[in-house]
Design a protein around this motif. Structure first.
Motif, PDB file in Angstrom:
ATOM      1  N   GLY A  80       2.253 -14.788   4.524  1.00 22.62           N
ATOM      2  CA  GLY A  80       1.893 -16.199   4.627  1.00 22.62           C
ATOM      3  C   GLY A  80       3.049 -17.073   5.083  1.00 22.62           C
ATOM      4  N   THR A  81       4.261 -16.760   4.625  1.00 26.11           N
ATOM      5  CA  THR A  81       5.429 -17.548   5.020  1.00 26.11           C
ATOM      6  C   THR A  81       5.690 -17.430   6.520  1.00 26.11           C
ATOM      7  N   VAL A  82       5.523 -16.224   7.050  1.00 26.19           N
ATOM      8  CA  VAL A  82       5.703 -16.032   8.493  1.00 26.19           C
ATOM      9  C   VAL A  82       4.580 -16.708   9.267  1.00 26.19           C
ATOM     10  N   TRP A  83       3.358 -16.569   8.794  1.00 27.85           N
ATOM     11  CA  TRP A  83       2.193 -17.100   9.500  1.00 27.85           C
ATOM     12  C   TRP A  83       2.287 -18.618   9.672  1.00 27.85           C
ATOM     13  N   ARG A  84       2.666 -19.340   8.619  1.00 25.82           N
ATOM     14  CA  ARG A  84       2.659 -20.799   8.704  1.00 25.82           C
ATOM     15  C   ARG A  84       3.762 -21.336   9.614  1.00 25.82           C
ATOM     16  N   ASN A  92      -2.237 -22.639  12.045  1.00 19.85           N
ATOM     17  CA  ASN A  92      -1.296 -21.651  11.499  1.00 19.85           C
ATOM     18  C   ASN A  92      -0.586 -22.204  10.274  1.00 19.85           C
ATOM     19  N   LEU A  93      -0.186 -23.462  10.351  1.00 24.61           N
ATOM     20  CA  LEU A  93       0.502 -24.095   9.233  1.00 24.61           C
ATOM     21  C   LEU A  93      -0.414 -24.194   8.016  1.00 24.61           C
ATOM     22  N   TRP A  94      -1.646 -24.632   8.236  1.00 20.19           N
ATOM     23  CA  TRP A  94      -2.570 -24.828   7.118  1.00 20.19           C
ATOM     24  C   TRP A  94      -3.016 -23.505   6.505  1.00 20.19           C
ATOM     25  N   GLY A  96      -1.585 -20.485   6.844  1.00 18.01           N
ATOM     26  CA  GLY A  96      -0.437 -19.778   6.275  1.00 18.01           C
ATOM     27  C   GLY A  96      -0.052 -20.357   4.928  1.00 18.01           C
ATOM     28  N   THR A  97      -0.105 -21.678   4.794  1.00 13.08           N
ATOM     29  CA  THR A  97       0.207 -22.320   3.522  1.00 13.08           C
ATOM     30  C   THR A  97      -0.812 -21.933   2.460  1.00 13.08           C
ATOM     31  N   ALA A  98      -2.097 -21.820   2.850  1.00 10.12           N
ATOM     32  CA  ALA A  98      -3.126 -21.389   1.902  1.00 10.12           C
ATOM     33  C   ALA A  98      -2.860 -19.964   1.433  1.00 10.12           C
ATOM     34  N   LEU A  99      -2.423 -19.092   2.335  1.00 11.91           N
ATOM     35  CA  LEU A  99      -2.126 -17.712   1.958  1.00 11.91           C
ATOM     36  C   LEU A  99      -0.913 -17.657   1.027  1.00 11.91           C
ATOM     37  N   VAL A 100       0.091 -18.481   1.311  1.00 14.68           N
ATOM     38  CA  VAL A 100       1.247 -18.584   0.412  1.00 14.68           C
ATOM     39  C   VAL A 100       0.781 -18.996  -0.982  1.00 14.68           C
ATOM     40  N   GLY A 101      -0.106 -19.985  -1.051  1.00 14.43           N
ATOM     41  CA  GLY A 101      -0.612 -20.433  -2.341  1.00 14.43           C
ATOM     42  C   GLY A 101      -1.376 -19.354  -3.079  1.00 14.43           C
ATOM     43  N   ALA A 102      -2.207 -18.590  -2.366  1.00  9.67           N
ATOM     44  CA  ALA A 102      -2.969 -17.515  -3.006  1.00  9.67           C
ATOM     45  C   ALA A 102      -2.039 -16.448  -3.576  1.00  9.67           C
ATOM     46  N   ALA A 103      -1.000 -16.099  -2.824  1.00 13.63           N
ATOM     47  CA  ALA A 103      -0.040 -15.096  -3.297  1.00 13.63           C
ATOM     48  C   ALA A 103       0.691 -15.577  -4.536  1.00 13.63           C
ATOM     49  N   LEU A 104       1.124 -16.837  -4.498  1.00 12.49           N
ATOM     50  CA  LEU A 104       1.869 -17.368  -5.634  1.00 12.49           C
ATOM     51  C   LEU A 104       0.982 -17.530  -6.860  1.00 12.49           C
ATOM     52  N   ALA A 105      -0.326 -17.729  -6.655  1.00 15.77           N
ATOM     53  CA  ALA A 105      -1.242 -17.864  -7.788  1.00 15.77           C
ATOM     54  C   ALA A 105      -1.220 -16.603  -8.649  1.00 15.77           C
ATOM     55  N   ILE A 106      -1.235 -15.433  -8.005  1.00 16.69           N
ATOM     56  CA  ILE A 106      -1.231 -14.173  -8.749  1.00 16.69           C
ATOM     57  C   ILE A 106       0.051 -14.036  -9.558  1.00 16.69           C
ATOM     58  N   TRP A 161      11.411 -27.703  12.370  1.00 14.54           N
ATOM     59  CA  TRP A 161      10.836 -27.516  11.042  1.00 14.54           C
ATOM     60  C   TRP A 161      10.262 -26.117  10.838  1.00 14.54           C
ATOM     61  N   ARG A 162       9.856 -25.442  11.913  1.00 15.44           N
ATOM     62  CA  ARG A 162       9.257 -24.104  11.745  1.00 15.44           C
ATOM     63  C   ARG A 162      10.283 -23.114  11.202  1.00 15.44           C
ATOM     64  N   ILE A 163      11.469 -23.107  11.769  1.00 19.62           N
ATOM     65  CA  ILE A 163      12.514 -22.200  11.291  1.00 19.62           C
ATOM     66  C   ILE A 163      12.940 -22.585   9.879  1.00 19.62           C
ATOM     67  N   ALA A 164      12.980 -23.893   9.617  1.00 15.98           N
ATOM     68  CA  ALA A 164      13.348 -24.348   8.275  1.00 15.98           C
ATOM     69  C   ALA A 164      12.350 -23.845   7.235  1.00 15.98           C
ATOM     70  N   LEU A 165      11.053 -23.915   7.546  1.00 15.84           N
ATOM     71  CA  LEU A 165      10.047 -23.391   6.617  1.00 15.84           C
ATOM     72  C   LEU A 165      10.162 -21.876   6.474  1.00 15.84           C
ATOM     73  N   LEU A 166      10.432 -21.187   7.559  1.00 17.09           N
ATOM     74  CA  LEU A 166      10.583 -19.740   7.503  1.00 17.09           C
ATOM     75  C   LEU A 166      11.742 -19.349   6.589  1.00 17.09           C
ATOM     76  N   ALA A 167      12.806 -20.135   6.601  1.00 16.34           N
ATOM     77  CA  ALA A 167      13.983 -19.833   5.788  1.00 16.34           C
ATOM     78  C   ALA A 167      13.695 -19.906   4.297  1.00 16.34           C
ATOM     79  N   THR A 168      12.653 -20.644   3.893  1.00 15.61           N
ATOM     80  CA  THR A 168      12.344 -20.747   2.469  1.00 15.61           C
ATOM     81  C   THR A 168      11.810 -19.437   1.899  1.00 15.61           C
TER      82      THR A 168
END
Length: 417
Positions: A80-84, A92-94, A96-106, A161-168
């Protein structure tokens, strides 16, 4: 020790990928040709995903085990982090962010249960360290993205901002490797102990599942937990404190920018808020002792309300309000996570409590940043959104008063008189 390190590494990933969004809202909006207020929902996407996915986490852990479920969540988090961060459509941003949220939920649901299962009497201390790392990583994520996004490439173009988000998401793969290593070590230890005690089958379940007694059987936990008043109090307390946290994580930078601060300074102020949150999380297990165990749950939202009013009406004292808001937010997080473990009789109940409270809690939390941004967009003032925040803080105060009674999940109601 290895499992403790693994828990810490997973904790680092739990907030960094989310808090990096707020300081980049202006950059994302400018790049995509939309208003920052229209992106307020972006910060709530992970929270909505947590609300939807959290109830499923306990069932997933019951099917494949706690450790494999957390491991797979780290895999999905990386994807998800790569996708967004991919160029192209804004979807892709939206998505990917949803996938990040689903992963973190678990992982959000199962980490408190893992700590309950493996750390015994050290639960408050480990939970305090865990929540400290959540806040610390949140601070790093908020503070690192603006400098990365505005750093110049060879020809003077900013990194973006894309690379900055990827770095997180840089710590997701190391966390996955150590988590797998720790899970295999725990499995081997379980097998050796079973062999030494002469287990009839000569082997042990590699992922032992705790029994629940006298609480409902594990298959019924998912339904019974929704009727428990203590679990509901934890859910409201968590949701309202999380709403406050994500409002500030999302909108502190835009508030600063609207008052003339530059992007790096605004990002730094958000980082200060998160650093104070880290200190509050670390202090949580030490101040929540004796009489303070009852006083702290209602005291923290009172401090949060004072800080919120100060941030809006007395911006000249910004450092003071950042400290108050950060300390109360971080300590509230530790108190909330400790409730999930300490108010549950065993790991299975803790997982069910965590799943239910995070589902309700993050649904409440998702509303905060959206309403805050919508009211600002409609009025052009930060004062009306403040009342959204104060409403949530008042609800947290009410839940804190109920939780100060120190009742357990599934505890029979005490007869009056």
């Amino acid at each position: 020790m290895l499992l403790f390190v693994a828990v810490c590494l997973v904790a680092i990933n739990m907030r960094m990928t989310i808090t990096g969004v707020g300081p980049l809202l202006e950059d994302i909006a400018a790049d995509q040709g939309v208003s920052p207020a229209s992106l307020g929902l972006l910060a709530s996407i992970p929270l909505l995903a947590w609300a939807v996915v959290s109830p499923l986490a306990q069932g997933l852990a019951a099917r494949i085990g706690l450790n494999p479920a957390v491991g797979w969540s780290l895999v999905v988090l990386t994807i998800g982090t790569v996708w967004r961060s991919l160029p192209g459509s804004l979807s892709n941003l939206w998505l990917g962010t949803a996938l990040v949220g689903a992963a973190l939920a678990i992982a959000n649901v199962l980490l408190p249960a893992t700590i309950k299962r493996d750390f015994g009497r050290r639960v408050p201390l480990v939970m305090g360290i865990y929540s400290t790392l959540l806040s610390g990583a949140a601070a790093i994520g908020a503070g690192m993205v603006a400098p990365i996004a505005h750093a110049a490439l060879g020809e003077g173009e900013p990194v973006g901002w894309r690379i900055a988000l990827l770095a997180t998401g840089v710590m997701a793969l190391p966390a996955l490797v150590v988590w797998i290593w720790a899970a295999r070590s725990r499995r081997g230890l379980a097998l050796r102990r079973a062999a030494e005690t002469g287990a009839a089958s000569g082997a042990a379940d590699p992922e032992p599942r705790p029994s629940v007694a006298p609480a409902p059987a594990p298959s019924r936990l998912g339904s019974r937990i929704w009727r428990d008043p203590v679990a509901w109090s934890i859910a409201v307390y968590m949701g309202t404190q999380s709403s406050t946290f994500y409002v500030w994580a999302t909108w502190l930078a835009p508030i600063d920018l609207s008052r003339g601060a530059d992007p790096v300074t605004a990002g730094f102020n958000v980082m200060v808020y998160h650093v104070c949150g880290m200190l509050g999380s670390l202090a949580g297990p030490f101040v929540s002792r004796g009489a303070m165990r009852r006083i702290l749950p209602p005291l923290l939202p009172i401090l949060a309300g004072i800080g919120a009013i100060g941030l809006i009406f007395a911006p000249a004292a910004l450092p003071l309000w950042l400290v108050i808001c950060g300390l109360s937010s971080g300590c509230s997080l530790t108190v909330t996570l400790t409730f999930m473990a300490q108010r549950s009789a065993d790991a299975a109940t803790a997982a069910a409590t965590s799943g239910m409270s995070q589902s309700v809690g993050y649904l409440l939390a998702a509303v905060g940043p959206v309403l805050f941004g919508a009211l600002y967009g409609a009025t052009g003032s930060w004062v009306p959104p403040l009342f959204v925040l104060l409403t949530g803080i008042t609800l947290q105060l009410g839940a804190g008063l109920l939780l100060s009674r120190e009742r357990m999940v599934f505890e029979p109601r005490r007869p009056r008189g």
